[in-house]
Design an enzyme around this catalytic site. Structure first.
Site, PDB file in Angstrom:
ATOM      1  N   LYS A   1      35.726  15.975   4.931  1.00  0.00           N
ATOM      2  CA  LYS A   1      36.801  15.771   5.905  1.00  0.00           C
ATOM      3  C   LYS A   1      36.997  14.271   6.137  1.00  0.00           C
ATOM      4  CE  LYS A   1      33.716  16.180   9.895  1.00  0.00           C
ATOM      5  NZ  LYS A   1      33.474  16.805  11.196  1.00  0.00           N
TER       6      LYS A   1
ATOM      7  N   ARG B   1      32.545  22.304  22.484  1.00  0.00           N
ATOM      8  CA  ARG B   1      33.856  21.856  22.019  1.00  0.00           C
ATOM      9  C   ARG B   1      34.720  23.097  21.793  1.00  0.00           C
ATOM     10  NH1 ARG B   1      32.536  17.675  17.135  1.00  0.00           N
ATOM     11  NH2 ARG B   1      31.935  19.672  16.237  1.00  0.00           N
TER      12      ARG B   1
ATOM     13  N   TYR C   1      37.234 -16.693  18.407  1.00  0.00           N
ATOM     14  CA  TYR C   1      37.876 -16.361  19.680  1.00  0.00           C
ATOM     15  C   TYR C   1      36.862 -16.290  20.814  1.00  0.00           C
ATOM     16  CZ  TYR C   1      42.260 -14.988  17.348  1.00  0.00           C
ATOM     17  OH  TYR C   1      43.424 -14.980  16.647  1.00  0.00           O
TER      18      TYR C   1
ATOM     19  N   MET D   1      40.919 -10.211  13.251  1.00  0.00           N
ATOM     20  CA  MET D   1      41.626  -9.137  12.561  1.00  0.00           C
ATOM     21  C   MET D   1      41.410  -9.174  11.052  1.00  0.00           C
ATOM     22  SD  MET D   1      45.693  -8.169  12.574  1.00  0.00           S
ATOM     23  CE  MET D   1      45.709  -7.732  14.319  1.00  0.00           C
TER      24      MET D   1
END
Length: 354
Positions: free
Chosen positions: A33, A129, A250, A298
């Site tokens: 999956k 779940r 950053y 990023m």
């Protein structure tokens, strides 16, 4: 071309399936999956096609991708179907279907099918779940048993804490499942990856190895040897010589404590590398371990080259794989290997032969 890439070792994948199969009491579904946990579902299924007893995916779309690629083995839909109109495709493509809710059961009972389905009936033994509660389970099985639209039934549940060896939850779930299904003559499926590795007294007719196929260890300290399948790689694209006291990246989260040689790597959170990996997270440059410096951007991140004078622009970098375990990176970033692998994107995937 940007040098970021994910090398996928399909021979390692085959090895890991064979280890999982040895741990299984009988048959083992290869869980592919989420695009095989970021490794490429079609390529991974094709690599396992002569070994795997079947495959497991989350949903119909993932199953159809495998069928269109020529995968003929059984495929189980772990979330079942989401609407009645999916049953026609499930039937046409000979898919096995999890039933976890009364509304799904009712749709199967009312369907007009040309051939009956193989159903995996899910019990909620404590994960909370999806699935039928223990007091509902036998009645749900009986309704499927009585339906002309059902050919065979597999009984299943899922462990919530099998990766916690000091927790009694797994044995409690297993006992509840056994009590609820006692006397029902049907195969069972209850073992996920950590159950296979760490709970040897719990075995089922169909196991469902997932993360161990891709080389991550779900239970720390296990003696089982699973080989890393993905090596996330890139290269140094710039080098900076910084004096003591200079901030990197950053937010000035990292300030040099000495004269530091910094390498900039073409890899960032847009590629799937975790943004919250802190300074000190291990990285390998030309086979030598070093560390991440400052916040991940990023598209780029910084690594320490101070003690690696041979490293320069063009040097190979491994973010995880053979030299750096993905489990180490995940632990540093406060997450799990599953998330890191599933988040990999934008990078080119390259497959080794098998």
């Amino acid at each position: 071309m940007r040098p970021a890439r994910a090398l996928i070792d399909l021979q390692a994948l085959r090895h890991n399936y064979q280890v999982a199969k040895q741990l299984s009491a009988d048959k083992a579904l290869a869980v592919v999956k989420a695009d095989a946990y970021g490794h490429g579902a079609v390529a991974c299924a094709k690599a396992l096609v002569d070994l795997a007893d079947g495959f497991a995916v989350a949903c119909l779309e993932e199953a159809l991708e495998l069928r269109m690629a020529g995968i003929a083995q059984p495929i189980v839909l772990l979330e079942g179907f989401f609407s009645a109109d999916e049953l026609a495709l499930i039937e046409a493509n000979d898919l096995w279907c999890v039933v976890h809710a009364e509304w799904q059961l009712a749709i199967i009972e009312q369907a007009h099918l040309t051939r009956p389905l193989t159903v995996w009936l899910k019990m909620d033994s404590g994960m909370h779940r999806v699935g039928f509660f223990a007091h509902e389970y036998r009645a749900a099985w009986q309704r499927l048993q009585d339906s002309n639209n059902v050919a065979s039934i597999v009984l299943m549940s899922h462990f919530a804490r099998a990766d916690e060896l000091d927790c009694t939850s797994t044995d409690e779930q297993y006992q509840l499942f056994q009590d609820a299904s006692a006397g029902i003559d049907a195969p069972i499926s209850i073992c996920n990856s950590p159950a296979l590795v760490a709970w040897p007294h719990i075995r089922s007719d169909w196991s469902r190895p997932g993360i161990i196929l891709y080389g991550s260890q779900p239970v720390p300290g296990s003696e089982q040897q699973f080989l890393p399948v993905m090596s996330l790689q890139s290269k140094i694209i710039a080098v900076r010589e910084l004096p003591l006291g200079e901030a990197i990246g950053y937010g000035a989260q990292c300030v040099t404590s000495r004269a530091t040689r910094v390498g900039i790597v073409a890899m960032g959170y847009a590629d799937g590398y975790p943004r919250h990996a802190p300074t000190g997270t291990p990285v390998s440059v030309e086979g030598c371990r070093t560390q991440l410096l400052g916040r991940v951007s990023m598209d780029m991140l910084a690594v320490d080259l101070t003690d690696l004078p041979h490293a320069d622009v063009g040097s190979a970098v491994e973010l995880w794989g053979q030299s750096v375990s993905i489990d180490e990176v995940a632990a540093c970033a406060g997450t799990i290997s599953y998330q890191l692998l599933c988040n990999v994107k934008r990078v080119v995937r390259e497959y080794s032969p098998y």
